[in-house]
Design a protein around this motif. Structure first.
Motif, PDB file in Angstrom:
ATOM      1  N   HIS A  42      73.407   2.056  38.550  1.00 32.94           N
ATOM      2  CA  HIS A  42      72.841   2.883  39.103  1.00 32.94           C
ATOM      3  C   HIS A  42      73.740   3.278  40.535  1.00 32.94           C
ATOM      4  CE1 HIS A  42      69.535   5.549  41.273  1.00 32.94           C
ATOM      5  NE2 HIS A  42      69.870   4.900  42.437  1.00 32.94           N
ATOM      6  N   PRO A  43      73.882   4.441  40.902  1.00 30.56           N
ATOM      7  CA  PRO A  43      73.423   5.684  40.521  1.00 30.56           C
ATOM      8  C   PRO A  43      74.226   6.737  39.334  1.00 30.56           C
ATOM      9  CG  PRO A  43      74.566   6.487  42.364  1.00 30.56           C
ATOM     10  CD  PRO A  43      74.951   4.973  42.003  1.00 30.56           C
ATOM     11  N   LEU A  48      65.167   6.059  31.329  1.00 26.57           N
ATOM     12  CA  LEU A  48      65.358   4.594  31.569  1.00 26.57           C
ATOM     13  C   LEU A  48      64.235   3.772  31.142  1.00 26.57           C
ATOM     14  CD1 LEU A  48      67.146   2.624  33.619  1.00 26.57           C
ATOM     15  CD2 LEU A  48      65.746   3.514  35.270  1.00 26.57           C
ATOM     16  N   TYR A  98      70.429  -3.124  36.345  1.00 26.49           N
ATOM     17  CA  TYR A  98      70.770  -1.449  36.571  1.00 26.49           C
ATOM     18  C   TYR A  98      70.920  -1.183  37.841  1.00 26.49           C
ATOM     19  CZ  TYR A  98      69.535   3.438  36.491  1.00 26.49           C
ATOM     20  OH  TYR A  98      69.459   4.662  36.604  1.00 26.49           O
ATOM     21  N   GLU A  99      70.434  -1.659  38.625  1.00 24.93           N
ATOM     22  CA  GLU A  99      70.643  -0.955  39.943  1.00 24.93           C
ATOM     23  C   GLU A  99      71.786  -1.774  40.784  1.00 24.93           C
ATOM     24  OE1 GLU A  99      67.054  -2.356  42.363  1.00 24.93           O
ATOM     25  OE2 GLU A  99      65.850  -0.960  41.507  1.00 24.93           O
ATOM     26  N   SER A 109      71.776   7.768  36.624  1.00 25.57           N
ATOM     27  CA  SER A 109      70.303   7.859  36.953  1.00 25.57           C
ATOM     28  C   SER A 109      69.743   9.248  36.197  1.00 25.57           C
ATOM     29  CB  SER A 109      70.206   8.292  38.359  1.00 25.57           C
ATOM     30  OG  SER A 109      70.988   9.597  38.882  1.00 25.57           O
ATOM     31  N   THR A 153      62.329   0.473  40.717  1.00 26.24           N
ATOM     32  CA  THR A 153      63.458   1.328  40.530  1.00 26.24           C
ATOM     33  C   THR A 153      62.761   2.882  40.140  1.00 26.24           C
ATOM     34  OG1 THR A 153      64.962  -0.161  39.329  1.00 26.24           O
ATOM     35  CG2 THR A 153      65.643   2.036  39.001  1.00 26.24           C
TER      36      THR A 153
END
Length: 217
Positions: A158-159, A166, A153-154, A162, A178
């Motif tokens: 992301h972002p 989540l 995800y990161e 966002s 996160t």
């Protein structure tokens, strides 16, 4: 020897699982859990369950319909997830999911499970994810939930996404770092009455009222 009790105390504190701090517990299931013995299933021990429904644009989980009907009968908050295949048409995947899952008032929002690049680049991954989310959001009048590992995800989502609810997978005794996660899948080796195989364990980060506020109107 007089220092041993304090050392053990520090060791126990460091190993404490942060999932224990959250009151609302849940499972997620698929055909990997095989046929569940619903007579033995302990519904009072779970507050929500997510079920695998579809994958790509042509695969329905073989036990989805049975699991969905059984959990509905038990009155548990239930949601469905789609395993995203970035190389396939995102719109076709979204439409296949919507055709397969009988979404109704009181269900948890649909979930998009994004775990793999499948050979596409980051731009095309995000483009496909946005298409799926937009198509499903338009149909269910709610923001779908994004499921992914914390690292994936990161790194890839992301972002840009966002503002979507989540659900983070992190198999660790410490909660995800996160920001803004609502659901945390903290183990894939759980046990639950009525389920013979190992099962994923989850928590919800907020209150029961906030969980109910997510349900489809």
């Amino acid at each position: 020897m007089r220092f041993l009790p304090f050392f053990l105390f520090l060791l126990l504190c460091s190993c404490k699982h942060q999932a224990d701090e959250y009151a609302l517990k849940g499972l997620d299931i698929s055909h990997y859990q095989k046929r569940i013995d619903w007579a033995q299933f302990e519904e009072k021990a779970v507050d929500f369950v997510f079920i695998k429904a579809t994958e790509a644009d042509n695969y329905q989980d073989s036990l989805f319909a049975d699991n969905w009907a059984a959990l509905k009968e038990k009155g548990i908050r239930v949601g469905a997830y789609h395993f995203f295949r970035p190389q396939r048409s995102a719109l076709e995947q979204a439409r296949f999911f919507l055709k397969t899952v009988p979404l109704a008032k009181g269900d948890l929002p649909p979930v998009l499970d994004v775990e793999e690049l499948d050979g596409v680049d980051e731009i095309n991954l995000r483009f496909g994810v946005a298409l799926w989310l937009g198509e499903v959001e338009k149909a269910c009048h709610c923001k779908p939930i994004i499921y992914s590992s914390m690292k994936f995800y990161e790194r890839y989502l992301h972002p840009e996404f966002s503002d979507y609810p989540l659900w983070i997978a992190r198999y660790n005794h410490k909660a995800p770092t996160t920001k803004g996660w609502l659901f945390w899948q903290y183990s894939n080796k759980g046990r639950h009455p009525g389920i013979s195989a190992r099962v994923d364990l989850n928590v919800f980060s907020a209150t029961e009222a906030e969980l109910d506020a997510l349900l489809l109107p």
